[in-house]
Design an enzyme around this catalytic site. Structure first.
Site, mmCIF file in Angstrom:
data_model
loop_
_atom_site.group_PDB
_atom_site.id
_atom_site.type_symbol
_atom_site.label_atom_id
_atom_site.label_comp_id
_atom_site.label_asym_id
_atom_site.label_seq_id
_atom_site.Cartn_x
_atom_site.Cartn_y
_atom_site.Cartn_z
ATOM 1 N N LYS A 1 23.243 9.317 -26.460
ATOM 2 C CA LYS A 1 23.631 7.954 -26.798
ATOM 3 C C LYS A 1 24.193 7.952 -28.207
ATOM 4 O O LYS A 1 23.694 8.678 -29.072
ATOM 5 C CB LYS A 1 22.382 7.064 -26.677
ATOM 6 C CG LYS A 1 22.536 5.637 -27.142
ATOM 7 C CD LYS A 1 21.232 4.839 -26.876
ATOM 8 C CE LYS A 1 21.239 3.504 -27.582
ATOM 9 N NZ LYS A 1 19.979 2.755 -27.402
ATOM 10 N N LYS B 1 25.645 7.145 -23.066
ATOM 11 C CA LYS B 1 25.490 5.729 -23.395
ATOM 12 C C LYS B 1 26.112 5.411 -24.753
ATOM 13 O O LYS B 1 25.499 5.676 -25.781
ATOM 14 C CB LYS B 1 24.012 5.332 -23.386
ATOM 15 C CG LYS B 1 23.764 3.870 -23.775
ATOM 16 C CD LYS B 1 22.288 3.485 -23.684
ATOM 17 C CE LYS B 1 22.034 2.092 -24.246
ATOM 18 N NZ LYS B 1 20.606 1.736 -24.279
ATOM 19 N N ASP C 1 14.537 5.429 -25.395
ATOM 20 C CA ASP C 1 15.699 5.686 -26.258
ATOM 21 C C ASP C 1 15.175 6.198 -27.598
ATOM 22 O O ASP C 1 14.677 5.417 -28.411
ATOM 23 C CB ASP C 1 16.527 4.414 -26.466
ATOM 24 C CG ASP C 1 17.295 4.004 -25.214
ATOM 25 O OD1 ASP C 1 16.813 4.300 -24.094
ATOM 26 O OD2 ASP C 1 18.361 3.375 -25.345
#
Lengths: 277, 323
Positions: free
Chosen positions: B216, B252, B136
């Site tokens: 995300k 996400k 991430d």
């Protein structure tokens, strides 16, 4: 010109806010008033608000909780005329008793611990203490009458001990408890410590009994069937449950106050501590 | 590096986005569909802890929770992944070996990204070496807001290539690009950053596999984190990328989704935005391989709702393990 008076919408009190039932339901009480008919989901929201507020409230000192309860008494005194007219003939005496009860309970805020806690003799090199703690979130089912004193006599001991309460007001005359929300809202009690629902006992009592976040139940003046429902559900997660047969009366309110009443919503913890000798 | 071929991003009507997002909260999801939604949402959770006080013991305990969210019930699905700081990846990889639960690691100088590029790349490399299945990364918001978009693109591409180059026959490292939408100021910027990230992911080759790259919303470290309008704009960028290039980019939302109800609102949004794109009947994005929730307390609320749905009784917070 004649002016029409404005009637107050009797709302419930959840998490410090005056709200209608999420279900949108209301029902007539007498020929002029309508109150919300609280639902299972309103109860759930109230419990959520209570469990959020309870840790902060119980960690406040007993002294502070007492001061705030004095403040509640002051607020009620200031609105005594409004309450008395709401309650009818015996109203004045009932409001006076409720104020006195709050003052009395406030006095116990930092004293019940000494009366109920013990230092226990044990055969060994230990100090052994039993101390009291609030159970957490307490469900309160008020008697139908007296509408104000019945409500105050059940919530005051529970909150002075550091619990947060979710209350089902008198079914036949809920207006006094609903009005009392305004006393609470102006007396520095953190939002969520007292949550007031109006609604049907048979509909809500199973959920009061089975909600696992509710750690204690106090009820007064309920019928045998309600008592059975409350006690059976409470057994499921070992809630402390007190069902009081004789609701408080204006003449004899003193009998129902003091450490005995506070003890209903306390849990006891015994501590062993090594002693030097 | 060659200049990116970033498609011109459409502007976003913020009022309509808010209105449309609000609409997804009005769907009536009851009984069987609620049960299904709850289980699906649980299987999409990236169980996250990103605190300075994280210890190996806490990580192990979260890993156990990730595999069996309710140990007494084997019909409750595992979550999709755990998400930790790089220093915890080794411990997590060991604890989760063979379980199917992925190990995600934040990297590239999370959460600010305000470190020299070589430090950020090294951070990523190490997390991959330690056994992370998913990275991430954070984008360089400072550069983005100053208009240095090429720099942002190049950095995403560099991290993405690191992940792509680490692919082996039995393990494909995936990358999630955190836009930190709470710092991007406008929905137009969110859309632009989404398109930029998607093009960089495609360029790196990570999108050779559906869900090889995600976008995300947030780090969870600043507020507002994930919101529905922001997620809607990002989902639309994903939809348009699919129409344009046939790619499957994952999504996400992270941070701020604490309860089961908002989680199924998000699922409604995914379904209604990305359904029927490739002519198939279902919505490929309603799967942990293409949609995740970054959350720490969501899993327990989903468990509460599952128990409530099945027994009619409200469970207490203490009925479920914290981690």
């Amino acid at each position: 010109m004649v002016r029409e008076s404005i009637d107050k919408t009797l709302k419930m009190f959840i998490g410090g806010a005056f709200v209608r039932s999420e279900s949108g339901r209301s029902e007539a009480i007498g020929n002029r008033l309508r109150v919300c008919r609280g639902s299972r989901k309103d109860l759930r929201s109230a419990v959520e608000a209570a469990s959020k507020a309870q840790p902060g409230w119980s960690s406040a000192t007993g002294y502070l909780r007492g001061q705030i309860m004095y403040r509640m008494a002051e607020m009620l005194e200031g609105r005594s005329a409004a309450f008395a007219s709401l309650l009818g003939e015996t109203g004045k005496a009932e409001v006076a008793a409720a104020v006195d009860l709050l003052v009395s309970c406030a006095g116990w805020s930092d004293k019940h611990q000494q009366i109920l806690g013990t230092a226990n003799p044990v055969a060994g090199p230990y100090h052994n203490f039993t101390v009291s703690e609030p159970v957490g979130v307490v469900g309160v089912v008020c008697p139908d009458a007296p509408p104000l004193l019945g409500f105050v006599s059940l919530i005051a001991p529970a909150i002075v001990a550091g619990n947060a309460v979710v209350v089902l007001a008198s079914r036949s005359s809920p207006a006094a408890a609903v009005e009392f929300a305004e006393v609470i809202a102006t007396s520095d009690i953190p939002a969520g410590v007292v949550n007031i629902l109006t609604g049907d006992l048979a509909e809500l009592s199973p959920h009061f009994a089975s909600h696992r976040e509710i750690a204690g139940l106090v009820a007064a003046g309920v019928d045998r069937e309600t008592r059975r429902v409350l006690e059976l559900g409470a057994a499921e997660n070992l809630k402390r449950v007190s069902v009081i047969d004789e609701p408080v009366s204006v003449e004899r309110w003193r009998a129902g106050i003091g450490p005995g009443a506070i003890e209903r919503t306390l849990e006891f913890k015994t501590i062993w501590h090594p002693s030097s000798a | 590096m060659s200049a990116p071929v970033i498609p011109t991003s459409p502007t976003v009507d913020a009022v309509m986005a808010a209105q449309r997002a609000k609409g997804f909260t009005t769907r009536s999801i009851k009984r069987e569909s609620k049960g299904q939604a709850l289980r699906l949402a649980l299987s999409m959770v990236d169980l996250t802890t990103l605190e300075g006080k994280d210890s190996p013991e806490k990580i192990e305990s979260i890993c156990r929770k990730a595999v069996s969210p309710m140990p007494e019930r084997c019909d409750i699905p595992s979550v999709a992944a755990v998400c930790f700081y790089p220093s915890m990846v080794k411990i997590a990889a060991e604890a989760l070996a063979g379980t199917g639960v992925k190990v995600a690691s934040v990297a590239t100088g999370f959460p600010s990204g305000q470190f020299p590029l070589d430090v950020r790349l090294r951070d990523t490399e190490e997390a991959i070496q330690d056994g992370a299945d998913e990275i991430d990364m954070v984008i360089n918001r400072g550069a983005f807001l100053s208009g240095r978009r090429q720099e942002v693109y190049d950095e995403i591409l560099a991290v993405a290539k690191l992940c792509r180059d680490a692919w082996t026959s039995d393990k494909h490292v995936h990358l999630k690009v955190i836009l930190e939408t709470g710092e991007l100021e406008t929905l137009d910027n969110v859309r632009l950053a989404s398109d930029l990230s998607i093009v960089a992911l495609g360029e790196s080759g990570l999108l050779d596999e559906p869900g090889g790259g995600f976008i995300k919303t947030s780090t969870g470290k600043i507020s507002p984190a994930a919101t529905m309008p922001v997620t809607l704009v990002m989902l639309e960028a994903i939809r348009d990328a699919h129409r344009r290039d046939g790619v499957y980019v994952g999504m996400k939302p992270a941070g701020g989704i604490r309860a089961a109800k908002p989680a199924w609102h998000y699922l409604c949004m995914v379904k209604e935005t990305l359904e029927g794109l490739d002519g198939s009947a279902g919505c490929p994005w309603l799967s942990p391989s293409l949609f995740r929730f970054g959350a720490s307390s969501l899993a327990n609320d989903i468990l509460r709702q599952i128990v409530k749905l099945e027994t009619g009784t409200y469970p207490a917070a203490y009925d479920f393990s914290e981690a």
